[in-house]
Design a protein around this motif. Sequence first.
Motif, PDB file in Angstrom:
ATOM      1  N   ASP A  47       0.800  -1.215   0.000  1.00 25.52           N
ATOM      2  CA  ASP A  47       0.000   0.000   0.000  1.00 25.52           C
ATOM      3  C   ASP A  47       0.829   1.260   0.000  1.00 25.52           C
ATOM      4  O   ASP A  47       0.283   2.345   0.028  1.00 25.52           O
ATOM      5  CB  ASP A  47      -0.855   0.053   1.290  1.00 25.52           C
ATOM      6  N   GLN A  48       2.127   1.111   0.028  1.00 25.80           N
ATOM      7  CA  GLN A  48       2.953   2.284   0.273  1.00 25.80           C
ATOM      8  C   GLN A  48       3.416   2.873  -1.040  1.00 25.80           C
ATOM      9  O   GLN A  48       3.888   2.152  -1.914  1.00 25.80           O
ATOM     10  CB  GLN A  48       4.149   1.848   1.116  1.00 25.80           C
ATOM     11  N   LEU A  49       3.299   4.203  -1.172  1.00 24.90           N
ATOM     12  CA  LEU A  49       3.756   4.873  -2.377  1.00 24.90           C
ATOM     13  C   LEU A  49       5.169   5.386  -2.169  1.00 24.90           C
ATOM     14  O   LEU A  49       5.611   5.585  -1.048  1.00 24.90           O
ATOM     15  CB  LEU A  49       2.856   6.068  -2.685  1.00 24.90           C
ATOM     16  N   ARG A  50       5.834   5.643  -3.275  1.00 26.14           N
ATOM     17  CA  ARG A  50       7.165   6.228  -3.171  1.00 26.14           C
ATOM     18  C   ARG A  50       7.035   7.716  -2.876  1.00 26.14           C
ATOM     19  O   ARG A  50       6.041   8.349  -3.214  1.00 26.14           O
ATOM     20  CB  ARG A  50       7.921   6.041  -4.493  1.00 26.14           C
ATOM     21  N   LYS A  51       8.078   8.265  -2.269  1.00 26.91           N
ATOM     22  CA  LYS A  51       8.049   9.695  -1.941  1.00 26.91           C
ATOM     23  C   LYS A  51       8.151  10.502  -3.229  1.00 26.91           C
ATOM     24  O   LYS A  51       8.918  10.172  -4.117  1.00 26.91           O
ATOM     25  CB  LYS A  51       9.249  10.043  -1.062  1.00 26.91           C
ATOM     26  N   ILE A  52       7.386  11.589  -3.269  1.00 23.84           N
ATOM     27  CA  ILE A  52       7.351  12.433  -4.461  1.00 23.84           C
ATOM     28  C   ILE A  52       7.948  13.787  -4.107  1.00 23.84           C
ATOM     29  O   ILE A  52       7.669  14.332  -3.045  1.00 23.84           O
ATOM     30  CB  ILE A  52       5.897  12.618  -4.924  1.00 23.84           C
ATOM     31  N   PHE A  53       8.726  14.337  -5.001  1.00 22.24           N
ATOM     32  CA  PHE A  53       9.196  15.711  -4.870  1.00 22.24           C
ATOM     33  C   PHE A  53       8.476  16.522  -5.938  1.00 22.24           C
ATOM     34  O   PHE A  53       8.585  16.223  -7.118  1.00 22.24           O
ATOM     35  CB  PHE A  53      10.709  15.776  -5.077  1.00 22.24           C
ATOM     36  N   LEU A  54       7.726  17.537  -5.527  1.00 25.20           N
ATOM     37  CA  LEU A  54       6.930  18.310  -6.484  1.00 25.20           C
ATOM     38  C   LEU A  54       7.107  19.784  -6.168  1.00 25.20           C
ATOM     39  O   LEU A  54       7.024  20.181  -5.002  1.00 25.20           O
ATOM     40  CB  LEU A  54       5.453  17.907  -6.362  1.00 25.20           C
ATOM     41  N   LYS A  55       7.383  20.561  -7.178  1.00 24.23           N
ATOM     42  CA  LYS A  55       7.586  21.993  -6.948  1.00 24.23           C
ATOM     43  C   LYS A  55       7.032  22.753  -8.142  1.00 24.23           C
ATOM     44  O   LYS A  55       7.158  22.315  -9.275  1.00 24.23           O
ATOM     45  CB  LYS A  55       9.077  22.296  -6.812  1.00 24.23           C
ATOM     46  N   THR A  56       6.422  23.911  -7.884  1.00 33.72           N
ATOM     47  CA  THR A  56       5.855  24.697  -8.977  1.00 33.72           C
ATOM     48  C   THR A  56       6.670  25.971  -9.164  1.00 33.72           C
ATOM     49  O   THR A  56       7.442  26.378  -8.307  1.00 33.72           O
ATOM     50  CB  THR A  56       4.407  25.108  -8.670  1.00 33.72           C
ATOM     51  N   GLY A  57       6.452  26.596 -10.321  1.00 35.25           N
ATOM     52  CA  GLY A  57       7.034  27.906 -10.554  1.00 35.25           C
ATOM     53  C   GLY A  57       8.495  27.879 -10.918  1.00 35.25           C
ATOM     54  O   GLY A  57       9.224  28.816 -10.629  1.00 35.25           O
ATOM     55  N   LEU A  58       8.954  26.824 -11.604  1.00 36.26           N
ATOM     56  CA  LEU A  58      10.378  26.748 -11.907  1.00 36.26           C
ATOM     57  C   LEU A  58      10.735  27.373 -13.236  1.00 36.26           C
ATOM     58  O   LEU A  58      11.875  27.701 -13.476  1.00 36.26           O
ATOM     59  CB  LEU A  58      10.818  25.281 -11.916  1.00 36.26           C
TER      60      LEU A  58
END
Lengths: 242, 334
Positions: free
Chosen positions: B42-53
């Motif tokens: 059930d575990q998802l991988r960690k996500i890195f998400l950033k806007t405005g680049l």
Amino acid sequence: MTTTHMIVLPGDTIPASSLPISTNPNKALTLGPGLRHIPPNTIKATISGALTTDVRKNATWIEYNSGRYQPSPSDLVIAIIASSVSESYTCTLTPYAPPTTLPHLSFESATKKTRPVLPLQSLVYARILPFSRYTTPELTCIDPSTGKADGLGPLKGGMVFDISLAMARRLLAGAKGGVMVLEMLAEKLVFEVAVGRNGVIWVEGGNVTVTLKVGMAVQEVDRGGLGVEGQRALVEKVLRGL
Amino acid sequence: MADRRRINAPSGGTSAPIFASTVVKNPKFLQSLRPTRTRQPDQLRKIFLKTGLTPSASGSAYLEIPLLLPTTAQSLIPSRSSLKLTCAVHGPKPLPRSAPFSPHLLLTTTVKFAPFAARARRGYIRDSSERDLGVHLETALRGVVIGERWPKSGVDVIVTVIEGEEDGWWGDDITAGANKGGGWGLMSVLAGCITVASAAIADAGIDCVDLVTGGVAAIVRNPDAKGKGRDDGNGEDSYTVLDPCPAEHQEIIATCVVGYLAGRDEITELWVKGEPGATTEKLVDRAVHAASATATVLREVVKEAVELKYRDVIGGLNGGLKASTFSSEVEMAG
């Protein structure tokens, strides 16, 4: 007075406690950009931004600092003349907005014989006339009822600076916007400014130094999000340098 | 087929060097390099998400699923690939004069893999799988964007895949034959594309009904070990995992990607690949579960970006109020 409540994301329902309660119960609540009414009682946000309300006008909207300017009626803008077609000039407000038209006769004391000659790439301070969604917007440099310029018209000399849309709104709001840097600079320097809602400010200071200092001071306030104390410190630094 | 505008790679293709120890020595060594899934089903991988680049675009976002390699790696070849996507949104901008009148916003999506995005080099020109992904992404976003505010306008959503999820473990290509199915990596890429496009659209200030996120689930079977996790009745030892990494599983039976609106509990995009059989609905449910977990991350990221952008607006408005009271006090004292 406008008060900022909270940050909302698309799809958030606005709670009734955040909506302004007007003293006049018959006055309808005005929804500004970014809000959608789903009958009967739900108001949802459609963009991400800061929810702002104005009790006096009984209005609520979402303040967002997006880079794109959308022309809206009776806005004061600084336009650049791109070309001259038969009866009007074609002007651009921003690089990506649709071009607007400015009729040759929309200047003060312009007749068919004495129309103003504006070279290409010159600047005009104009107002956007009301337009429907399906036609291109039209500009005018005169007040339609009186026929006088009231400060609109071609801008001679000076230099334009880019500012964010929110900063332009604050500058046009006057004292409520919280931007005192122009008043503070005007105590010592002499200059002329015009603010366009399309994120452009025109400064004419007589000489290059004054023009640059004023324009860059405004850009610095915009970039840094300076409050009143910060603006005062910035003005002192600018005046010391001169 | 030669692309004459650029300097092309050798027409026969290139391949990265393969260490001799993996081929020559013994197949057991090769199999010992195979990665296995260490997370819970059930575990998802960690996500890195950033806007405005991307400052030149109306809105932009970057998504990365970072690779957490163990420190004692036996081989220099990375065992799995990570996912790196960047999205730029241009618009709303006016349609060209030749385009017919459209009363609502016209959405155009483009998905492009960079040539270095996979272990085998891809071309510069869009191929059919990228066009397919673009259509799926458009389906996911079309249900979310409110286009009535902008007639005669179009918006361009451009997703570039810098590193894509691979279809299987690299070691399988050398020893055994081809994988039984194909394109499992595309499903994870699509889920990432939906999430990153949603973040970029929110950054651009385009009206949306809700924030859409992508979630992917798969039914896998491990031929060697006994089944762990739930047995989904699809045969022995098969179980459902969320956020599959195709390199970690030896046999993937079916995968499902959904574009899900967490606030309204609606699905805008559904793509099932493989043979799930009777358990299709359960598979879709699990994918929705993965999407709602990603939705919490997306909301946090967009909220943080908004707070960063509007601190000067909020500060300015409050500062303006403070200034007026301050000056009035001074005047009264004077």
